[in-house]
Motif scaffolding. Structure first.
Motif, PDB file in Angstrom:
ATOM      1  N   PHE A 222       0.478  -1.436   0.000  1.00  0.00           N
ATOM      2  CA  PHE A 222      -0.032   0.348   0.076  1.00  0.00           C
ATOM      3  C   PHE A 222       0.369   1.471  -0.155  1.00  0.00           C
ATOM      4  N   TRP A 223       1.762   1.159   0.828  1.00  0.00           N
ATOM      5  CA  TRP A 223       2.985   2.652   0.928  1.00  0.00           C
ATOM      6  C   TRP A 223       3.011   2.709  -1.175  1.00  0.00           C
ATOM      7  N   LEU A 224       3.547   1.043  -1.818  1.00  0.00           N
ATOM      8  CA  LEU A 224       4.276   1.306  -2.834  1.00  0.00           C
ATOM      9  C   LEU A 224       2.987   2.323  -4.255  1.00  0.00           C
ATOM     10  N   TYR A 225       1.936   1.724  -3.865  1.00  0.00           N
ATOM     11  CA  TYR A 225       0.357   1.934  -4.176  1.00  0.00           C
ATOM     12  C   TYR A 225       0.426   3.653  -4.172  1.00  0.00           C
ATOM     13  N   SER A 226       1.041   4.096  -3.012  1.00  0.00           N
ATOM     14  CA  SER A 226      -0.032   5.339  -2.657  1.00  0.00           C
ATOM     15  C   SER A 226       1.198   6.449  -2.976  1.00  0.00           C
ATOM     16  N   GLY A 227       2.400   5.951  -3.799  1.00  0.00           N
ATOM     17  CA  GLY A 227       3.684   6.896  -4.340  1.00  0.00           C
ATOM     18  C   GLY A 227       4.766   7.020  -3.340  1.00  0.00           C
ATOM     19  N   VAL A 228       5.136   6.291  -1.833  1.00  0.00           N
ATOM     20  CA  VAL A 228       5.979   6.160  -1.046  1.00  0.00           C
ATOM     21  C   VAL A 228       6.855   6.189  -1.853  1.00  0.00           C
ATOM     22  N   ASP A 229       8.506   6.116  -1.997  1.00  0.00           N
ATOM     23  CA  ASP A 229       9.459   6.370  -2.653  1.00  0.00           C
ATOM     24  C   ASP A 229      10.056   5.076  -1.693  1.00  0.00           C
ATOM     25  N   PRO A 230      10.402   3.736  -3.052  1.00  0.00           N
ATOM     26  CA  PRO A 230      10.732   2.333  -2.938  1.00  0.00           C
ATOM     27  C   PRO A 230      11.728   2.381  -1.599  1.00  0.00           C
ATOM     28  N   ALA A 231      12.730   3.234  -1.624  1.00  0.00           N
ATOM     29  CA  ALA A 231      13.577   3.574  -0.725  1.00  0.00           C
ATOM     30  C   ALA A 231      13.515   3.928   0.692  1.00  0.00           C
ATOM     31  N   GLU A 232      12.659   4.823   0.846  1.00  0.00           N
ATOM     32  CA  GLU A 232      11.906   5.133   2.179  1.00  0.00           C
ATOM     33  C   GLU A 232      11.066   3.755   2.398  1.00  0.00           C
ATOM     34  N   GLY A 233      10.566   3.568   1.635  1.00  0.00           N
ATOM     35  CA  GLY A 233       9.270   2.020   2.086  1.00  0.00           C
ATOM     36  C   GLY A 233      10.619   0.348   2.888  1.00  0.00           C
ATOM     37  N   ALA A 234      11.570   0.967   1.747  1.00  0.00           N
ATOM     38  CA  ALA A 234      13.003   0.001   2.118  1.00  0.00           C
ATOM     39  C   ALA A 234      12.888   0.266   3.648  1.00  0.00           C
ATOM     40  N   ARG A 235      13.518   1.037   3.754  1.00  0.00           N
ATOM     41  CA  ARG A 235      13.688   1.715   5.080  1.00  0.00           C
ATOM     42  C   ARG A 235      12.943   1.811   6.161  1.00  0.00           C
ATOM     43  N   ARG A 236      11.364   2.025   6.147  1.00  0.00           N
ATOM     44  CA  ARG A 236      10.341   1.599   7.184  1.00  0.00           C
ATOM     45  C   ARG A 236       9.940   0.447   6.962  1.00  0.00           C
ATOM     46  N   ALA A 237      10.292  -0.770   6.730  1.00  0.00           N
ATOM     47  CA  ALA A 237       9.829  -2.548   6.091  1.00  0.00           C
ATOM     48  C   ALA A 237      11.319  -2.812   6.673  1.00  0.00           C
TER      49      ALA A 237
ATOM     50  N   ILE B 153      17.194  -2.655  -0.036  1.00  0.00           N
ATOM     51  CA  ILE B 153      16.226  -2.009  -1.425  1.00  0.00           C
ATOM     52  C   ILE B 153      16.384  -2.626  -2.389  1.00  0.00           C
ATOM     53  N   GLU B 154      17.235  -3.281  -1.792  1.00  0.00           N
ATOM     54  CA  GLU B 154      17.266  -4.671  -3.263  1.00  0.00           C
ATOM     55  C   GLU B 154      16.486  -6.254  -2.814  1.00  0.00           C
ATOM     56  N   VAL B 155      15.917  -6.260  -1.500  1.00  0.00           N
ATOM     57  CA  VAL B 155      15.178  -7.145  -1.300  1.00  0.00           C
ATOM     58  C   VAL B 155      14.094  -7.186  -2.052  1.00  0.00           C
ATOM     59  N   LEU B 156      13.783  -6.036  -1.335  1.00  0.00           N
ATOM     60  CA  LEU B 156      12.200  -4.634  -1.160  1.00  0.00           C
ATOM     61  C   LEU B 156      12.034  -4.661  -2.888  1.00  0.00           C
ATOM     62  N   PHE B 157      12.771  -4.518  -4.011  1.00  0.00           N
ATOM     63  CA  PHE B 157      12.076  -5.045  -5.391  1.00  0.00           C
ATOM     64  C   PHE B 157      12.671  -6.659  -5.564  1.00  0.00           C
ATOM     65  N   ARG B 158      13.001  -7.419  -5.477  1.00  0.00           N
ATOM     66  CA  ARG B 158      12.961  -8.618  -5.102  1.00  0.00           C
ATOM     67  C   ARG B 158      11.212  -9.355  -4.242  1.00  0.00           C
ATOM     68  N   HIS B 159      10.544  -9.446  -3.184  1.00  0.00           N
ATOM     69  CA  HIS B 159       9.801  -9.223  -3.799  1.00  0.00           C
ATOM     70  C   HIS B 159       8.232  -8.898  -3.850  1.00  0.00           C
ATOM     71  N   TYR B 160       8.623  -7.063  -4.051  1.00  0.00           N
ATOM     72  CA  TYR B 160       7.258  -6.804  -4.370  1.00  0.00           C
ATOM     73  C   TYR B 160       7.272  -5.628  -5.755  1.00  0.00           C
ATOM     74  N   ALA B 161       7.953  -7.198  -6.834  1.00  0.00           N
ATOM     75  CA  ALA B 161       8.058  -7.057  -8.235  1.00  0.00           C
ATOM     76  C   ALA B 161       6.508  -6.559  -8.841  1.00  0.00           C
ATOM     77  N   LYS B 162       6.010  -7.257  -8.775  1.00  0.00           N
ATOM     78  CA  LYS B 162       4.666  -6.836  -8.969  1.00  0.00           C
ATOM     79  C   LYS B 162       3.559  -5.847  -9.064  1.00  0.00           C
ATOM     80  N   PHE B 163       4.467  -5.309  -7.669  1.00  0.00           N
ATOM     81  CA  PHE B 163       3.680  -4.347  -6.679  1.00  0.00           C
ATOM     82  C   PHE B 163       4.520  -3.266  -8.031  1.00  0.00           C
ATOM     83  N   LEU B 164       5.398  -3.070  -7.671  1.00  0.00           N
ATOM     84  CA  LEU B 164       5.939  -2.119  -8.260  1.00  0.00           C
ATOM     85  C   LEU B 164       5.686  -1.409  -9.554  1.00  0.00           C
ATOM     86  N   ASP B 165       5.195  -3.005 -10.848  1.00  0.00           N
ATOM     87  CA  ASP B 165       5.066  -2.886 -12.148  1.00  0.00           C
ATOM     88  C   ASP B 165       3.982  -1.616 -11.768  1.00  0.00           C
TER      89      ASP B 165
END
Length: 331
Positions: A272-287, A291-303
Motif C-alpha cells: 500500500f505504501w508503494l501504491y500510494s507513491g512512497v519512494d521505494p527507498a523510504e519504503g524499504a527503510r521503514r520496513a 532496497i534490493e530485497v524490496l525490489f525482489r519481493h514486490y516486483a509485481k506491485f512496483l509495476d
C-alpha cells in the motif's frame, strides 16, 4: 544464542549416549566430503523432507547455507585446505521471492479483518493492536512482541512514531544463555543497538492510544502480552487470525490464498505504501529491508508504480511541450 554452558559441562544422559553412538556408527568421516559425489548426495538430500517429498526451495537454500558454514568451520579446524563446495557444480532450487498479489488484502479487507479480531471474545480485543502493527507499521511479529511504550510517540492528533529497537524470538530453554524460553535480538540485518523509526498514521495512533487506555502496559512497558503477563504466543495469535478470516471474508475469499498467512498483513502494508507513491527507498527503510530485497519481493506491485511514474513524466512532458509552443504551463 547456543547450547547452555552448563549443558556442555555435564555428562550426556543415557538416551543421548545411545543417539551419539548411533550417529558415530552411521556417519561418514568428515574427509569423505572432499569427494564431489558425496557432496552432491548431501546437497540433494537437503532438497527433500523426511518423508521424501520435495522441500520448499527456500528451505533447501537455508540448509545449504548452514552446510556451507559447517564446512568453513571444518577448514578452520584443519580438515580441509579449502571449502569442498568451492567449485562444485550444483544448481540450487530456484526460489520465487515475489509476493503474490492474490494473497495480499486491500485496505478495505484489512479493516474488515481487524474489526473481526476486535469482536472476538477473550484475547481478540487485545490482539487488534498486534495485527495493526503488522499492517500500519509493516512490523514483523517478533518486533511487535518486543514493542514498549517508551518506543511509541502517540500524539492526540496527527502522525505518530514507533522507534523499533529489536525483536523477541522463541528459542527454547536449552538454546538460550540464561535458560529462558524467549530471547531478545537486535533488529534483523542491523547492528546491535540500532533503531528503526517508523512513522504511523493518525488512524493507527488512535488505535494504540485506545489499546493503552484499555489494557495498560506490562511492568516492563510491553504493549502486548498474554493473560499471565508473558510474551504473546504464536499459536494464540495464529488461531485468532484464522478465526478473523472465517468471520470477515466471503466464502470465495476464504478458500483463496487471501491473507492466509500472518505475513500477508505486512506485505499489505508495504504494497500500500508503494501504491500510494512512497519512494521505494523510504519504503524499504521503514520496513527494515534493503532496497534490493524490496525490489525482489514486490516486483509485481512496483509495476503499478512504474505506470504511475510514466503518467507523471508524460504529464510533465506535455506541459513543457506547451511551453515550447508559447503556452504557459499549468499550476
Amino acid at each position: 544464542m547456543g547450547i547452555q554452558q552448563e549443558s556442555l559441562e555435564c555428562e550426556p544422559a543415557e538416551e543421548w549416549l545411545h543417539a551419539l553412538d548411533w550417529m558415530k556408527r552411521n556417519s561418514l568421516p568428515v574427509s569423505s566430503l572432499a569427494e564431489s559425489d558425496v557432496l552432491r548426495r548431501a546437497l540433494d538430500a537437503m532438497c527433500r523432507k523426511l518423508d521424501g517429498k520435495v522441500a520448499a526451495a527456500q528451505t533447501a537454500r537455508r540448509k545449504r547455507a548452514a552446510f556451507n558454514e559447517a564446512l568453513n568451520i571444518a577448514v578452520e579446524k584443519g580438515y580441509f585446505a579449502e571449502n569442498p563446495l568451492k567449485g562444485l557444480r550444483w544448481q540450487a532450487p530456484a526460489v520465487n521471492e515475489e509476493v503474490d498479489p492474490a494473497a495480499v488484502p486491500h485496505p478495505a479487507q484489512v479493516l474488515r479483518l481487524l474489526e473481526a479480531v476486535a469482536r472476538q471474545r477473550g484475547r481478540g480485543p487485545h490482539l487488534e493492536a498486534f495485527f495493526g502493527c503488522m499492517y500500519f507499521a509493516a512490523m514483523r511479529p517478533a518486533e511487535v512482541i518486543h514493542l514498549r511504550i517508551e518506543q511509541c510517540h502517540l500524539p492526540k492528533t496527527g502522525w505518530g512514531m514507533l522507534n523499533l529497537s529489536g525483536g523477541v524470538v522463541t528459542s527454547g530453554r536449552e538454546w538460550t544463555d540464561d535458560g529462558e524460553v524467549h530471547e531478545v535480538h537486535s533488529l534483523k540485518c542491523r547492528a546491535v543497538g540500532a533503531t528503526r523509526p517508523v512513522p504511523i498514521p493518525p488512524q493507527f495512533v488512535r488505535m494504540l492510544r485506545a489499546h493503552v487506555n484499555r489494557f495498560d502496559v506490562a511492568p516492563d512497558g510491553r504493549l502486548l502480552r498474554n493473560q499471565a503477563g508473558n510474551y504473546v504466543d504464536a499459536a494464540a495469535y495464529g488461531l485468532t487470525w484464522a478465526r478473523a478470516r472465517e468471520y470477515a471474508l466471503t466464502r470465495t475469499e476464504r478458500t483463496s490464498r487471501l491473507a492466509k498467512r500472518l505475513y500477508d498483513l505486512r506485505h499489505a502494508g508495504i504494497s500500500f505504501w508503494l501504491y500510494s507513491g512512497v519512494d521505494p527507498a523510504e519504503g524499504a527503510r521503514r520496513a527494515g529491508q534493503s532496497i534490493e530485497v524490496l525490489f525482489r519481493h514486490y516486483a509485481k506491485f512496483l509495476d503499478g508504480l512504474r505506470e504511475q511514474a510514466n503518467r507523471l513524466i508524460e504529464q510533465s512532458m506535455n506541459e513543457w511541450q506547451r511551453v515550447s509552443q508559447g503556452d504557459v504551463p499549468g499550476g
